[in-house]
Design a protein around this motif. Sequence first.
Motif, PDB file in Angstrom:
ATOM      1  N   LEU B  53      61.201  40.355  34.189  1.00 22.66           N
ATOM      2  CA  LEU B  53      59.954  39.875  34.494  1.00 22.66           C
ATOM      3  C   LEU B  53      59.626  38.642  33.532  1.00 22.66           C
ATOM      4  O   LEU B  53      59.775  39.079  32.326  1.00 22.66           O
ATOM      5  N   ILE B  54      59.519  37.292  33.945  1.00 23.95           N
ATOM      6  CA  ILE B  54      59.901  36.215  33.356  1.00 23.95           C
ATOM      7  C   ILE B  54      58.395  36.024  32.712  1.00 23.95           C
ATOM      8  O   ILE B  54      58.225  35.638  31.544  1.00 23.95           O
ATOM      9  N   CYS B  55      57.306  35.973  33.601  1.00 24.04           N
ATOM     10  CA  CYS B  55      55.902  35.340  32.920  1.00 24.04           C
ATOM     11  C   CYS B  55      54.899  35.883  33.721  1.00 24.04           C
ATOM     12  O   CYS B  55      54.758  36.613  34.896  1.00 24.04           O
ATOM     13  N   VAL B  56      53.788  36.506  32.749  1.00 24.01           N
ATOM     14  CA  VAL B  56      52.654  37.001  33.443  1.00 24.01           C
ATOM     15  C   VAL B  56      51.533  35.930  32.988  1.00 24.01           C
ATOM     16  O   VAL B  56      51.344  35.689  31.842  1.00 24.01           O
ATOM     17  N   THR B  57      50.683  35.733  33.941  1.00 20.38           N
ATOM     18  CA  THR B  57      49.414  34.669  33.560  1.00 20.38           C
ATOM     19  C   THR B  57      48.403  35.216  34.294  1.00 20.38           C
ATOM     20  O   THR B  57      48.254  35.634  35.313  1.00 20.38           O
ATOM     21  N   GLY B  58      47.347  35.010  33.414  1.00 20.57           N
ATOM     22  CA  GLY B  58      45.986  35.334  34.009  1.00 20.57           C
ATOM     23  C   GLY B  58      45.189  34.070  34.216  1.00 20.57           C
ATOM     24  O   GLY B  58      45.263  33.132  33.722  1.00 20.57           O
ATOM     25  N   VAL B  59      44.505  33.864  35.600  1.00 15.68           N
ATOM     26  CA  VAL B  59      44.146  32.672  35.851  1.00 15.68           C
ATOM     27  C   VAL B  59      42.544  32.991  36.271  1.00 15.68           C
ATOM     28  O   VAL B  59      42.176  34.111  37.124  1.00 15.68           O
ATOM     29  N   ASP B  60      41.646  32.121  36.019  1.00 15.05           N
ATOM     30  CA  ASP B  60      40.024  32.526  36.401  1.00 15.05           C
ATOM     31  C   ASP B  60      39.657  31.669  37.543  1.00 15.05           C
ATOM     32  O   ASP B  60      39.813  30.364  37.375  1.00 15.05           O
ATOM     33  N   GLN B  66      42.578  36.370  38.375  1.00 13.28           N
ATOM     34  CA  GLN B  66      43.862  36.589  39.068  1.00 13.28           C
ATOM     35  C   GLN B  66      44.940  36.772  38.216  1.00 13.28           C
ATOM     36  O   GLN B  66      45.003  36.123  37.134  1.00 13.28           O
ATOM     37  N   VAL B  68      48.933  36.649  37.731  1.00 13.14           N
ATOM     38  CA  VAL B  68      50.342  36.075  38.413  1.00 13.14           C
ATOM     39  C   VAL B  68      51.433  36.466  37.740  1.00 13.14           C
ATOM     40  O   VAL B  68      51.722  36.495  36.642  1.00 13.14           O
ATOM     41  N   HIS B  70      55.689  36.451  37.846  1.00 13.47           N
ATOM     42  CA  HIS B  70      57.123  35.779  38.096  1.00 13.47           C
ATOM     43  C   HIS B  70      58.038  36.901  37.614  1.00 13.47           C
ATOM     44  O   HIS B  70      58.552  36.887  36.615  1.00 13.47           O
ATOM     45  N   LYS B  83      50.992  38.224  43.278  1.00 15.61           N
ATOM     46  CA  LYS B  83      49.521  38.093  42.718  1.00 15.61           C
ATOM     47  C   LYS B  83      48.664  39.046  42.912  1.00 15.61           C
ATOM     48  O   LYS B  83      48.931  39.693  44.035  1.00 15.61           O
TER      49      LYS B  83
END
Lengths: 355, 151
Positions: B53-60, B66, B68, B70, B83
């Motif tokens: 698991l490379i990267c975990v992102t939260g987006v508003d 959301q 995301v 990777h 996503k």
Amino acid sequence: MGPQHPSTHGVLRLLVQLEGEIVHNVQPHIGYIHSGIEKMAESLSYPQIGHLTDRMDYLSAHMNNEAVALCVENALQIEVPERVKYIRTIMAELTRLASHQLWWCVMGMDMGALTTFFYGLRDREDILDIFEETCGARLTVNYSIPGGLMFDIHPNFQRDVKAFIKKFKTKLPEYDKLLSGNVIFTERTKGVGYLSREDAIAYGVTGPTARASGFACDLRKHQPYSAYSKVNFNEILSDVGDTYARYQVRMQEMWESMSIIEQLIDNIPEGDYAVKMKGVVKLPEGEFYQRVETARGEFGVFITSDGKKNPYRVKFRSPGFSNLFAINHIAKGWKIADLVAIMSTFDLVIPDIDR
Amino acid sequence: MTNEALITAIGKKEAQAETKTGAQYVETFVPLARLHDFMVQLKEDKDLAFDYLICVTGVDHADHLQMVYHLESTTHKHMLVVKVKTADRQNPVVDTVSDIWPTAEFHEREAFDLLGITFSNHPDLRRLFLDENWGFPLRKDYKDDIHIVSR
């Protein structure tokens, strides 16, 4: 330990649960220098964001700049001139050398050997002088920008780099003589703090730290960007996974970096140092991810764009962040003095973790 | 695995997943309730084997938040972006994936700290950078009259 402990190299606080000298649990407390770079980036234009990234991992400043530049270029499908690719690669490898030199001298200092500190800083000075001549800055270089480079290289650049490589080739064996075979040093590092390949992957550990456990994660090799596909170099791997292996991987990487620079330095193609970009850089709607290999591991830039001149959301996946949180898993059961050695081979840069 | 094969394989695992080839990688949207089961299968399946698991992102995204993810497979070298949308922005809850990939524990704490996304079954969900009384700065409606000067 910390936030002002001499071995934490910055404001990092480790809450360590001990039984006598044995470490039971390590909980990193971070955020002392959290600067909200991701929030700041939302109100800045793309060329401006690049300038924030070299404040994060200041020892990999050039690679961080390059990551943002590549991300924007890929999103806009801009092809930069070959000259830019070559210069970026040389600069990145010089940065990696400077970073590993600093890591080496600080590692020695953590183990109680002050001499290494002077050796490392003496040789790093030459690289910083080269940076200063070309970029105008020694640490936060701001050199790679979307579309190319800030300036062309200084007329003396090639001469100075070649002189540095020639000199450092005689100095690097001194490093080995001084520290690598030292009895006290090997006693404290060999067989200490194991990390298995599976755990390295599970904890998202990257860079030399993971390669010492046999996780082949060098993005320069596996997903080549800039001019890395044009050079021959070895990905340094070890299957031991202890503190000494992490030390040796970085030492070997310095030789590989010098080899990469030597292959490129005489072949820099003629041409422009940047393509002409529009005054206002707007990315198409969508999501873009760019990964590069910094001195510490995988650095990722994730941009969500809504088509405006500033991004909707930027996430920086910093190598130090993922690496740091594997420390509890590794240090458990070892002595507190081993924790210092383990942390030293993690090569932490705190602004990279806090962002 | 090629992108087409990846899309077919994901379709077999999760019928409700909306999968397409994005600008760079294969992207898939999964329903919130199916996220954890789906992620377990991504890791366990031998042909997919997404172990990194490379990267975990939260987006508003204004009406919802959301997450995301990777993912990369270290054996097959393919990548996937997963996503998931939260139901609303007042009380966003997402299942944790930290039992599948330990690295997610800290990335999720970061998303909790900066975006206020709660992760159910998370072993240690605390603020990471900021103190308890701080708002959620990466939300778009975040206002901080004391620390931020707006121009």
